[in-house]
Design a protein around this motif. Structure first.
Motif, mmCIF file in Angstrom:
data_model
loop_
_atom_site.group_PDB
_atom_site.id
_atom_site.type_symbol
_atom_site.label_atom_id
_atom_site.label_comp_id
_atom_site.label_asym_id
_atom_site.label_seq_id
_atom_site.Cartn_x
_atom_site.Cartn_y
_atom_site.Cartn_z
ATOM 1 N N TYR A 163 -15.324 41.209 -45.069
ATOM 2 C CA TYR A 163 -14.581 41.225 -43.803
ATOM 3 C C TYR A 163 -13.594 40.064 -43.723
ATOM 4 O O TYR A 163 -12.555 40.162 -43.058
ATOM 5 C CB TYR A 163 -15.578 41.164 -42.648
ATOM 6 C CG TYR A 163 -14.961 40.963 -41.286
ATOM 7 C CD1 TYR A 163 -14.445 42.036 -40.567
ATOM 8 C CD2 TYR A 163 -14.902 39.697 -40.707
ATOM 9 C CE1 TYR A 163 -13.882 41.852 -39.317
ATOM 10 C CE2 TYR A 163 -14.348 39.507 -39.457
ATOM 11 C CZ TYR A 163 -13.840 40.583 -38.765
ATOM 12 O OH TYR A 163 -13.283 40.395 -37.524
ATOM 13 N N ALA A 164 -13.880 38.949 -44.404
ATOM 14 C CA ALA A 164 -13.013 37.772 -44.328
ATOM 15 C C ALA A 164 -11.625 38.051 -44.882
ATOM 16 O O ALA A 164 -10.650 37.401 -44.476
ATOM 17 C CB ALA A 164 -13.660 36.604 -45.076
ATOM 18 N N LYS A 200 -7.234 48.238 -41.392
ATOM 19 C CA LYS A 200 -8.628 48.564 -41.679
ATOM 20 C C LYS A 200 -9.470 48.095 -40.498
ATOM 21 O O LYS A 200 -9.240 47.010 -39.964
ATOM 22 C CB LYS A 200 -9.096 47.903 -42.973
ATOM 23 C CG LYS A 200 -8.452 48.475 -44.222
ATOM 24 C CD LYS A 200 -9.054 47.867 -45.466
ATOM 25 C CE LYS A 200 -8.439 48.467 -46.719
ATOM 26 N NZ LYS A 200 -8.744 49.903 -46.845
ATOM 27 N N ALA A 201 -10.441 48.902 -40.121
ATOM 28 C CA ALA A 201 -11.254 48.604 -38.942
ATOM 29 C C ALA A 201 -12.724 48.755 -39.290
ATOM 30 O O ALA A 201 -13.122 49.734 -39.924
ATOM 31 C CB ALA A 201 -10.884 49.532 -37.784
ATOM 32 N N MET A 202 -13.538 47.769 -38.880
ATOM 33 C CA MET A 202 -14.988 47.802 -39.092
ATOM 34 C C MET A 202 -15.671 48.162 -37.778
ATOM 35 O O MET A 202 -15.489 47.478 -36.767
ATOM 36 C CB MET A 202 -15.492 46.449 -39.602
ATOM 37 C CG MET A 202 -17.003 46.395 -39.788
ATOM 38 S SD MET A 202 -17.605 44.813 -40.442
ATOM 39 C CE MET A 202 -17.106 44.959 -42.156
ATOM 40 N N LEU A 222 -11.202 43.853 -36.309
ATOM 41 C CA LEU A 222 -10.003 43.932 -37.137
ATOM 42 C C LEU A 222 -9.736 42.644 -37.898
ATOM 43 O O LEU A 222 -8.694 42.534 -38.541
ATOM 44 C CB LEU A 222 -8.782 44.263 -36.264
ATOM 45 C CG LEU A 222 -8.859 45.528 -35.410
ATOM 46 C CD1 LEU A 222 -7.587 45.679 -34.585
ATOM 47 C CD2 LEU A 222 -9.075 46.753 -36.277
ATOM 48 N N ASN A 223 -10.652 41.663 -37.841
ATOM 49 C CA ASN A 223 -10.401 40.332 -38.400
ATOM 50 C C ASN A 223 -9.141 39.744 -37.779
ATOM 51 O O ASN A 223 -8.295 39.153 -38.447
ATOM 52 C CB ASN A 223 -10.279 40.389 -39.924
ATOM 53 C CG ASN A 223 -10.392 39.015 -40.566
ATOM 54 O OD1 ASN A 223 -10.884 38.061 -39.953
ATOM 55 N ND2 ASN A 223 -9.928 38.902 -41.794
ATOM 56 N N ASP A 273 -9.983 53.424 -42.689
ATOM 57 C CA ASP A 273 -8.533 53.248 -42.643
ATOM 58 C C ASP A 273 -8.004 53.890 -41.366
ATOM 59 O O ASP A 273 -8.231 55.076 -41.112
ATOM 60 C CB ASP A 273 -7.881 53.892 -43.864
ATOM 61 C CG ASP A 273 -8.260 53.180 -45.156
ATOM 62 O OD1 ASP A 273 -8.431 51.953 -45.115
ATOM 63 O OD2 ASP A 273 -8.391 53.855 -46.197
ATOM 64 N N CYS A 274 -7.293 53.104 -40.580
ATOM 65 C CA CYS A 274 -6.803 53.574 -39.284
ATOM 66 C C CYS A 274 -5.337 53.220 -39.131
ATOM 67 O O CYS A 274 -4.756 52.507 -39.955
ATOM 68 C CB CYS A 274 -7.609 52.948 -38.133
ATOM 69 S SG CYS A 274 -9.386 53.251 -38.211
ATOM 70 N N GLN A 275 -4.762 53.718 -38.073
ATOM 71 C CA GLN A 275 -3.414 53.347 -37.681
ATOM 72 C C GLN A 275 -3.397 53.097 -36.175
ATOM 73 O O GLN A 275 -4.162 53.704 -35.426
ATOM 74 C CB GLN A 275 -2.405 54.430 -38.055
ATOM 75 C CG GLN A 275 -2.650 55.777 -37.412
ATOM 76 C CD GLN A 275 -1.668 56.827 -37.880
ATOM 77 O OE1 GLN A 275 -0.864 56.573 -38.764
ATOM 78 N NE2 GLN A 275 -1.725 58.006 -37.283
#
Length: 445
Positions: A275-276, A297-299, A312-313, A339-341
């Protein structure tokens, strides 16, 4: 009556059901009463508490030691002290150390104020606000040591801050939040990301009561308090409690999961460390504009009916609130990355509304339990090229079709239209269906 009440209190004390706290309920004590001096000599308050503890009955004291974490706390404010601590940890036989960080707005663009370390014997508060960046660099060999397990609770923001601002990666991490998620999977329960207080209530309820974690949960410390000097007692208590119970919880969770070495959780914790680096290129700075159409990129952090929230960091939080968009995240579990937008940004600039990449062209594969992207026509033609008919060149006779359907029956068919005699040429249509014969009538003789 008084003797009966005192005996009842002693029974509750020995059983661990009392709510007596190891930390004083009053926040008016000074910092010196909470800390041990750097030379190892206890303060006056700690000496008085030690004298009081000697007057406690031996069996009560032994029972209390099993539930209460009695560790000296040392405050380090110079790089020399931190370097000596790092050498001491590396030369010892420690297999695991507990680590936590405190500061305002933790994360890639946050500000670090305090680093907390805990071993089996003592705890250390490293004052980054006073010592600056130089006080953190001696910890690099400790955090990068592969043979030394670092026990965190939700290491994502701390790992991102240390990597992006101090260039210190962390290896061999055991994350309690990941371990609790694995325990939920094993028990067949709904997966979610739990806080440290909930993990303590589940696996160490006696320590939760004795250390008065109910008060810690109710009293939220404002972020600027972490950077005020001298340190306030409530900040010290919060910092100490966040790291004091990590090692006992690690041992308990390893037993629950049947993994004494904790290797399984260390492997699962690696995606928390990844994530970093997330969105470092897409969003290089905090001022980088999040506009519609930007790919990120989204967690996944939390998913509820009607809403899902993502890390989203970045200082902005990702959110999905519409049902049509939520259907495309049905395969994700907390901790998964997609993977998002960016669909839009909220007026307060704190939330980014997300859509999954390939929106409107996704379908859920129930066999693989993941979302799949529908192929394009070009991909379909490439995977399944059009072939020529096998009947090419087999033409029939001139004037006749190439293919003819076989007749159902080769019997001679009677005409369906007949002229009934005696009716002046009246046309009668013959029924082609089968007519069963009439049943015979029996006459009773």
């Amino acid at each position: 009556m008084w003797r009966r009440a005192s005996l009842g209190f002693q029974r509750r004390w020995r059983s661990g059901k009392t709510t007596r706290s190891e930390w004083p309920a009053s926040y008016k004590k000074t910092v010196e009463e909470w800390l041990v001096r750097s030379d190892g000599s206890p303060s006056a308050a700690s000496a008085a508490s030690a004298a009081d503890s000697q007057r406690v009955e031996p069996d009560v004291e032994a029972n209390e030691e099993d539930m209460v974490r009695r560790l000296p706390v040392r405050l380090l404010s110079t790089a020399t002290q931190t370097h000596a601590l790092a050498q001491r940890i590396l030369e010892s036989d420690q297999h695991s150390i507990a680590v936590d960080c405190g500061g305002e707005k933790m994360g890639r663009f946050g500000k670090l104020a305090l680093v907390q370390l805990a071993t089996k014997d003592e705890m250390f508060l490293i004052d980054v606000e006073m010592g600056g960046e130089d006080i953190v660099q001696p910890l690099k060999p400790v955090l990068m040591n592969v043979g030394l397990v670092k026990v965190f609770h939700d290491c994502r923001e701390a790992a991102s801050l240390l990597l992006n601002q101090y260039h210190i990666p962390i290896y061999s991490v055991y994350d309690l939040q990941v371990a609790f998620t694995a325990w939920l999977e094993r028990e067949g329960l709904e997966i979610y990301q739990a806080g440290l207080a909930e993990i303590m209530r589940t696996f160490s309820l006696s320590a939760y009561r004795l250390h008065r974690w109910d008060r810690l949960e109710r009293s939220e410390i404002p972020s600027p308090k972490w950077h005020e000097r001298p340190l306030q007692p409530q900040v010290i208590r919060k910092a100490v409690q966040n790291v004091a119970h990590l090692l006992p919880l690690q041992s308990t969770l390893n037993k629950e999961l049947g993994d004494p070495s904790g290797t399984l959780i260390q492997r699962r914790s690696m995606h928390y460390l990844e994530y970093a680096n997330m969105n470092s290129k897409e969003l290089p700075s905090e001022t980088a504009s999040l506009r519609s159409g930007v790919k990120v990129k989204a967690m996944l952090v939390s998913k509820k009916p009607g809403a899902a929230y993502f890390k989203l960091n970045h200082s902005v939080t990702g959110a999905v609130l519409e049902d049509e968009d939520l259907k495309e995240f049905v395969d994700l579990k907390p901790g998964d990355v997609a993977d998002c937008q960016v669909k839009s940004v909220s007026p307060c600039q704190s939330f980014a509304h997300l859509q999954r990449e390939g929106h409107g062209n996704l379908w859920f594969d129930r066999h693989q339990s993941r979302m799949m992207k529908l192929p394009s026509q070009e991909q379909m033609d490439e995977a399944r090229p059009r072939r020529q008919s096998s009947l090419y060149g087999h033409q029939g006779a001139p004037g006749r079709p190439n293919l003819q359907e076989d007749r159902r029956s080769f019997r001679e068919q009677k005409p369906t239209v007949v002229h009934k005699l005696g009716k002046r040429g009246a046309v009668k249509v013959k029924k082609t269906g089968f007519t069963p014969p009439a049943p015979r009538q029996r006459y009773a003789g």
